[in-house]
Design an enzyme around this catalytic site. Structure first.
Site, PDB file in Angstrom:
ATOM      1  N   GLY A 101     -13.187  28.800   7.216  1.00  0.00           N
ATOM      2  CA  GLY A 101     -14.052  27.569   7.282  1.00  0.00           C
ATOM      3  C   GLY A 101     -13.919  26.539   6.208  1.00  0.00           C
ATOM      4  O   GLY A 101     -13.543  26.776   5.298  1.00  0.00           O
ATOM      5  N   ARG A 104     -15.916  23.270   1.605  1.00  0.00           N
ATOM      6  CA  ARG A 104     -16.074  22.045   0.563  1.00  0.00           C
ATOM      7  C   ARG A 104     -15.912  20.674   1.342  1.00  0.00           C
ATOM      8  O   ARG A 104     -15.695  19.665   0.704  1.00  0.00           O
ATOM      9  CB  ARG A 104     -15.352  22.236  -0.609  1.00  0.00           C
ATOM     10  CG  ARG A 104     -14.188  22.438  -0.662  1.00  0.00           C
ATOM     11  CD  ARG A 104     -13.471  22.398  -2.074  1.00  0.00           C
ATOM     12  NE  ARG A 104     -12.239  22.875  -2.103  1.00  0.00           N
ATOM     13  CZ  ARG A 104     -11.518  22.770  -3.434  1.00  0.00           C
ATOM     14  NH1 ARG A 104     -12.282  22.169  -4.430  1.00  0.00           N
ATOM     15  NH2 ARG A 104     -10.364  23.281  -3.561  1.00  0.00           N
ATOM     16  N   ASP A 136     -18.992  26.449  -4.894  1.00  0.00           N
ATOM     17  CA  ASP A 136     -19.895  25.279  -5.091  1.00  0.00           C
ATOM     18  C   ASP A 136     -19.771  24.087  -4.150  1.00  0.00           C
ATOM     19  O   ASP A 136     -20.451  23.184  -4.272  1.00  0.00           O
ATOM     20  CB  ASP A 136     -19.837  24.727  -6.485  1.00  0.00           C
ATOM     21  CG  ASP A 136     -18.379  24.322  -6.923  1.00  0.00           C
ATOM     22  OD1 ASP A 136     -17.501  24.407  -6.023  1.00  0.00           O
ATOM     23  OD2 ASP A 136     -18.290  24.068  -7.983  1.00  0.00           O
ATOM     24  N   GLY A 137     -18.603  24.316  -3.374  1.00  0.00           N
ATOM     25  CA  GLY A 137     -18.505  23.173  -2.385  1.00  0.00           C
ATOM     26  C   GLY A 137     -17.942  21.826  -3.094  1.00  0.00           C
ATOM     27  O   GLY A 137     -17.804  20.660  -2.360  1.00  0.00           O
ATOM     28  N   ASP A 271      -4.730  29.114   7.101  1.00  0.00           N
ATOM     29  CA  ASP A 271      -5.620  28.361   7.427  1.00  0.00           C
ATOM     30  C   ASP A 271      -5.279  26.952   6.852  1.00  0.00           C
ATOM     31  O   ASP A 271      -6.033  26.028   6.742  1.00  0.00           O
ATOM     32  CB  ASP A 271      -6.793  28.816   6.650  1.00  0.00           C
ATOM     33  CG  ASP A 271      -6.432  29.264   5.185  1.00  0.00           C
ATOM     34  OD1 ASP A 271      -5.839  30.094   5.039  1.00  0.00           O
ATOM     35  OD2 ASP A 271      -7.260  28.655   4.211  1.00  0.00           O
ATOM     36  N   ASN A 272      -4.030  26.696   6.128  1.00  0.00           N
ATOM     37  CA  ASN A 272      -3.575  25.560   5.648  1.00  0.00           C
ATOM     38  C   ASN A 272      -2.449  25.151   6.435  1.00  0.00           C
ATOM     39  O   ASN A 272      -1.474  24.390   6.063  1.00  0.00           O
ATOM     40  CB  ASN A 272      -3.065  25.811   4.123  1.00  0.00           C
ATOM     41  CG  ASN A 272      -4.393  26.065   3.262  1.00  0.00           C
ATOM     42  OD1 ASN A 272      -5.508  26.026   3.656  1.00  0.00           O
ATOM     43  ND2 ASN A 272      -3.995  26.573   2.009  1.00  0.00           N
TER      44      ASN A 272
HETATM   45  P1  AMP Z   1      -7.914  26.824  -0.153  1.00  0.00           P
HETATM   46  O1  AMP Z   1      -7.061  27.701  -0.563  1.00  0.00           O
HETATM   47  O2  AMP Z   1      -8.326  25.620  -0.839  1.00  0.00           O
HETATM   48  O3  AMP Z   1      -7.245  26.331   1.238  1.00  0.00           O
HETATM   49  O4  AMP Z   1      -9.321  27.180   0.436  1.00  0.00           O
HETATM   50  C1  AMP Z   1      -9.461  28.661   0.979  1.00  0.00           C
HETATM   51  C2  AMP Z   1     -10.920  28.508   1.277  1.00  0.00           C
HETATM   52  O5  AMP Z   1     -11.791  28.668   0.193  1.00  0.00           O
HETATM   53  C3  AMP Z   1     -11.387  27.507   2.419  1.00  0.00           C
HETATM   54  O6  AMP Z   1     -12.270  27.945   3.253  1.00  0.00           O
HETATM   55  C4  AMP Z   1     -12.210  26.606   1.470  1.00  0.00           C
HETATM   56  O7  AMP Z   1     -12.807  25.676   2.199  1.00  0.00           O
HETATM   57  C5  AMP Z   1     -12.509  27.542   0.397  1.00  0.00           C
HETATM   58  N1  AMP Z   1     -12.932  26.910  -0.840  1.00  0.00           N
HETATM   59  C6  AMP Z   1     -12.040  26.351  -1.705  1.00  0.00           C
HETATM   60  N2  AMP Z   1     -12.634  25.984  -2.898  1.00  0.00           N
HETATM   61  C7  AMP Z   1     -14.061  26.010  -2.471  1.00  0.00           C
HETATM   62  C8  AMP Z   1     -15.086  25.408  -3.232  1.00  0.00           C
HETATM   63  N3  AMP Z   1     -15.042  24.940  -4.477  1.00  0.00           N
HETATM   64  N4  AMP Z   1     -16.164  25.491  -2.606  1.00  0.00           N
HETATM   65  C9  AMP Z   1     -16.417  26.222  -1.405  1.00  0.00           C
HETATM   66  N5  AMP Z   1     -15.396  26.579  -0.692  1.00  0.00           N
HETATM   67  C10 AMP Z   1     -14.136  26.544  -1.137  1.00  0.00           C
HETATM   68 MG    MG Z   2      -7.179  25.232   2.789  1.00  0.00          MG
END
Ligand code: AMP
Ligand code: MG
Length: 521
Positions: A101, A104, A136-137, A271-272
């Site tokens: 989900g 952030r 931390d979002g 998810d990307n």
């Molecule tokens: P990503 O690798 O950036 O596609 O992130 C994978 C998952 O981790 C997704 O669900 C993002 O929303 C979550 N995520 C990554 N960085 C953060 C963050 N700093 N705070 C909250 N969720 C994160």
């Molecule tokens: Mg992502």
């Protein structure tokens, strides 16, 4: 500042009954209501005039309106905005990760642009959501600059991508351990507002499929068809089959675009992967400099190199297989899904021939031309030749002028020994290419123009982004604006901007943020 909203995603798909950021498993819902967490001191650092125009906003309004930075930092809402975080899952580095989900990212609404476009506006780094898990979002300035610039650079390169409207500094610090090696430090935070017709991903369907929730699976397909593939909506099984096939085709075209310009996404988890075939989620991406199909910029992936440059087409196909599996409950038998996957192969074949023809300045990419291209790839790798500089120079060279030899490529070599190794075979290759061009239906001027429009002069090399980041971290966002300006016209030679078209400087070879990036952002 006025923007018209029509939040169809919220209206048409089931939501989480609970709102707010408490971390939880969310069943039977495509979204959760959650407000952005306000930041201390929003400051507009950069904006894209072209992205703003899609919303009917002009650059003057943006810089003059103090509300703009507040709204796009998440400190205020415009009428019609109804913030939510989307629920999705995904395969990360080949393993099913369950519910992920928007941890952030917070969507503000679906804006209706003056030209009939539907643009989901989404803040990245806007604070905690039900999907934040332990994190931390927030987002740091360096990764926000990289996402902001690359979204727009890709658009101007003509490659399907999500867009970026704005980059706002938060005035707050975010603590990150850049290489996960026990050295966390505070860094400036930022929020990017990104835009796409929808941010739905392969993982948006995978999550309900993994839970046996066919009603939600169906609802998501209906929503995306109605608003984003309108000619297929309401056409039943035939529409569903064609929808999946188009997702496969668009994904093939997108990856062919990446391969043409040397872009490595770095984290092609499901998810990307956008359901619209857009480049999405700019994290530890990079641009190939010394040509190497095995290169990945992502240190988090250094071991397995799953997402290296040369395997991106295969990974895209693997990801589509996972999507097909998720969609299976919507289909009567596997034949339509297999037909869709076959469309990936057909589209890739066409896209790749087109890539070869364009990069080499030929009318069509024949089997012989594919061999010619493959031979060149071997030489570029062996000679550690800069991909962008080589192809740009190839397109500018006069094929008839064999005397010039390798002189036009002088700036493209990084290593004298590697250069010496390939000089003779590269001369032979150039002679073959010149002979092939002489034999082509396109005349010399047409060939040069075709190559000029396929082989960019400017790409967002990691070290260029890093220079802008270094300045911005010192309080001067001017480098971001300058770089955006250059990247608006990647195929035009821009006087006085040779720096941006140069080979990687020595300092960047081992500098964090240039040669090494991680998922920490
Ligand atoms: P990503 O690798 O950036 O596609 O992130 C994978 C998952 O981790 C997704 O669900 C993002 O929303 C979550 N995520 C990554 N960085 C953060 C963050 N700093 N705070 C909250 N969720 C994160
Ligand atoms: Mg992502």
């Amino acid at each position: 500042m006025h923007i018209e909203f029509d939040n169809a995603f919220l209206r048409e798909l089931p939501g989480d009954p609970e709102s707010g950021p408490r971390v939880r498993e969310v069943l039977g819902a495509a979204w959760s209501r959650v407000e952005p967490t306000p930041v201390a001191a929003p400051r507009l650092l950069a904006a894209s005039a072209e992205a703003a125009a899609l919303l009917g906003l002009d650059a003057a309004t943006i810089s003059a309106d103090p509300d703009f930075a507040r709204v796009f930092a998440g400190n205020a809402l415009l009428p019609g905005m109804q913030p939510w975080a989307a629920n999705y899952g995904g395969h990360q580095f080949g393993s099913w990760a369950g519910q992920l989900g928007d941890g952030r990212a917070i969507s503000l609404g679906e804006a209706l642009g003056p030209d009939g476009g539907r643009w989901e506006l989404q803040l990245k780094g806007a604070g905690k959501t039900p999907y934040s898990r332990f994190a931390d979002g927030r987002a740091v300035l360096r990764s926000s600059i990289r996402e902001f610039l690359c979204s727009e650079a890709m658009h101007h390169l003509g490659i399907p991508t999500t867009r970026a409207l704005s980059l706002v500094g938060t005035g707050e610090q975010v603590v990150r351990d850049m290489f996960y090696d026990g050295h966390p430090r505070p860094e400036p935070g930022a929020v990017v507002c990104r835009m796409a017709p929808t941010f739905l991903r392969f993982g948006s369907w995978q999550l309900p499929a993994s839970r046996g929730d066919t009603a939600l699976l169906r609802g998501l397909a209906d929503y995306v068809q109605r608003y984003h593939f309108p000619d297929l909506a309401g056409r039943g099984a035939e529409g569903d089959a064609e929808w999946f096939a188009r997702v496969c085709e668009r994904t093939a075209w997108m990856v062919a675009g990446w391969m043409r310009v040397g872009f490595v996404h770095g984290v092609m988890n499901t998810d990307n992967m956008s359901i619209l075939g857009l480049t999405i989620d700019y994290g530890p991406y990079g641009w190939v400099e010394d040509y190497d199909p095995d290169w990945t910029p992502n240190t988090t992936d250094a071991q397995g190199r799953r997402y290296r440059f040369g395997t991106q087409p295969q990974v895209a196909y693997w990801n589509l297989l996972q999507l097909a599996q998720a969609l299976a409950p919507l289909f009567d038998g596997v034949a339509p899904l297999e037909a869709g996957l076959a469309r990936f192969g057909q589209a890739w074949e066409r896209a790749y021939r087109d890539l070869v023809a364009r990069k080499l300045g030929l009318a069509r990419g024949s089997d012989d031309d594919l061999r010619l291209f493959a031979d060149l790839q071997g030489l570029l790798q062996d000679g550690q030749v800069d991909m962008t500089l080589f192809f740009r120079a190839l397109g500018q060279r006069d094929g008839a002028d064999a005397e010039a030899g390798l002189a036009p490529f002088a700036g493209a070599f990084y290593d004298a020994d590697a250069q010496a190794r390939v000089e003779a075979p590269l001369r032979d290759w150039l002679a073959r290419h010149a002979a092939r061009q002489a034999d082509d239906p396109l005349d010399a001027a047409q060939q040069r123009e075709k190559m000029r429009l396929a082989n960019p002069c400017y790409v967002l090399r990691n070290w260029l982004a890093q220079e802008a980041i270094d300045r911005a971290e010192q309080g001067d966002p001017g480098g971001v604006t300058e770089l955006l300006e250059v990247m608006r016209h990647p195929y035009e030679e821009q006087p006085g901007r040779a720096h941006y078209a140069g080979a990687r400087p020595e300092w960047a070879r081992h500098r964090a943020g240039c040669s090494m990036l991680s998922c920490s952002s």
